[in-house]
Design a protein around this motif. Structure first.
Motif, mmCIF file in Angstrom:
data_model
loop_
_atom_site.group_PDB
_atom_site.id
_atom_site.type_symbol
_atom_site.label_atom_id
_atom_site.label_comp_id
_atom_site.label_asym_id
_atom_site.label_seq_id
_atom_site.Cartn_x
_atom_site.Cartn_y
_atom_site.Cartn_z
ATOM 1 N N LYS A 86 0.903 -1.321 -0.007
ATOM 2 C CA LYS A 86 -0.044 -0.055 -0.046
ATOM 3 C C LYS A 86 1.162 1.214 -0.052
ATOM 4 C CE LYS A 86 -3.610 2.751 0.444
ATOM 5 N NZ LYS A 86 -3.979 3.339 -0.673
ATOM 6 N N VAL A 139 0.952 4.973 -0.037
ATOM 7 C CA VAL A 139 0.267 5.953 0.434
ATOM 8 C C VAL A 139 0.480 7.333 -0.732
ATOM 9 C CG1 VAL A 139 -0.121 7.692 2.535
ATOM 10 C CG2 VAL A 139 0.498 5.283 2.997
ATOM 11 N N ARG A 140 -0.694 7.785 -0.931
ATOM 12 C CA ARG A 140 -0.518 8.768 -2.301
ATOM 13 C C ARG A 140 -1.396 10.010 -1.748
ATOM 14 N NH1 ARG A 140 1.871 6.859 -6.609
ATOM 15 N NH2 ARG A 140 1.781 4.698 -6.673
ATOM 16 N N ASP A 141 -1.194 11.042 -2.069
ATOM 17 C CA ASP A 141 -1.849 12.358 -2.180
ATOM 18 C C ASP A 141 -3.115 12.034 -3.143
ATOM 19 O OD1 ASP A 141 -2.502 15.128 -3.594
ATOM 20 O OD2 ASP A 141 -1.947 15.367 -1.366
ATOM 21 N N ARG A 142 -4.232 12.479 -2.568
ATOM 22 C CA ARG A 142 -5.437 12.405 -3.245
ATOM 23 C C ARG A 142 -5.856 13.278 -4.616
ATOM 24 N NH1 ARG A 142 -10.662 11.070 0.699
ATOM 25 N NH2 ARG A 142 -9.570 9.719 2.131
ATOM 26 N N ALA A 143 -5.253 14.314 -4.367
ATOM 27 C CA ALA A 143 -5.390 15.458 -5.453
ATOM 28 C C ALA A 143 -4.442 15.041 -6.552
ATOM 29 C CB ALA A 143 -5.175 16.733 -5.006
ATOM 30 N N THR A 144 -3.255 14.870 -6.113
ATOM 31 C CA THR A 144 -2.158 14.666 -7.390
ATOM 32 C C THR A 144 -2.082 13.036 -7.662
ATOM 33 O OG1 THR A 144 -0.468 14.653 -5.942
ATOM 34 C CG2 THR A 144 -1.037 16.628 -6.589
ATOM 35 N N GLY A 145 -2.099 12.254 -6.825
ATOM 36 C CA GLY A 145 -1.855 10.907 -7.072
ATOM 37 C C GLY A 145 -0.304 10.466 -6.859
ATOM 38 N N LYS A 146 0.447 11.425 -6.286
ATOM 39 C CA LYS A 146 1.904 11.318 -6.139
ATOM 40 C C LYS A 146 2.383 10.589 -4.737
ATOM 41 C CE LYS A 146 3.719 15.112 -9.013
ATOM 42 N NZ LYS A 146 4.676 16.186 -8.824
ATOM 43 N N CYS A 147 3.017 9.714 -4.464
ATOM 44 C CA CYS A 147 3.357 9.269 -3.338
ATOM 45 C C CYS A 147 3.874 9.889 -2.446
ATOM 46 C CB CYS A 147 4.479 8.272 -3.635
ATOM 47 S SG CYS A 147 5.139 7.544 -2.057
ATOM 48 N N LYS A 148 3.164 10.116 -1.100
ATOM 49 C CA LYS A 148 3.712 11.103 0.022
ATOM 50 C C LYS A 148 4.899 10.509 0.633
ATOM 51 C CE LYS A 148 -1.095 12.485 1.589
ATOM 52 N NZ LYS A 148 -1.885 12.518 2.556
#
Length: 108
Positions: free
Chosen positions: A32, A34-43
């Motif tokens: 899993k 974890v990604r930013d919801r707006a950009t889809g980039k990995c946190k």
């Protein structure tokens, strides 16, 4: 299953890239990222479920502090799996205990 944490990941990481890196050292069940919801980039971090504790320990000892795609990654067994944060048992009410009732809300 043992949950491990991997931090320091680049923002363009894909689950398959992480699976290839980790599966060389132990059997991976789930990944899993974890990604930013707006950009889809990995946190910058992910959680993996590993089949067994010896596999998880091997992954941690091998990959912790290594460089992956230009970033130094941190790999550790998740605290909830290692027992470091044991859940406190909730108190059960006895007949001798008295509980305060909530105050009624004021109506305006």
């Amino acid at each position: 299953m043992v949950k491990i944490f991997i931090g320091g990941l680049p923002d363009n990481i894909q689950e398959m890239d992480l699976a290839i890196l980790v599966s060389l050292h132990g059997r991976v069940e789930t990944i899993k990222v974890v990604r930013d919801r707006a950009t889809g980039k990995c946190k910058g971090y992910a959680f993996l479920e590993i089949y067994s504790l010896p596999d998880a320990k091997n992954i941690v000892s091998t990959l912790n502090g290594e460089t992956f795609r230009g970033n130094v990654i941190t790999v550790k067994i998740s605290e909830e799996e290692s027992g470091a944060k044991a859940a406190k048992p909730k108190p059960t009410p006895n007949a001798n205990q008295t509980f305060k009732s909530k105050r009624p809300r004021l109506q305006r």
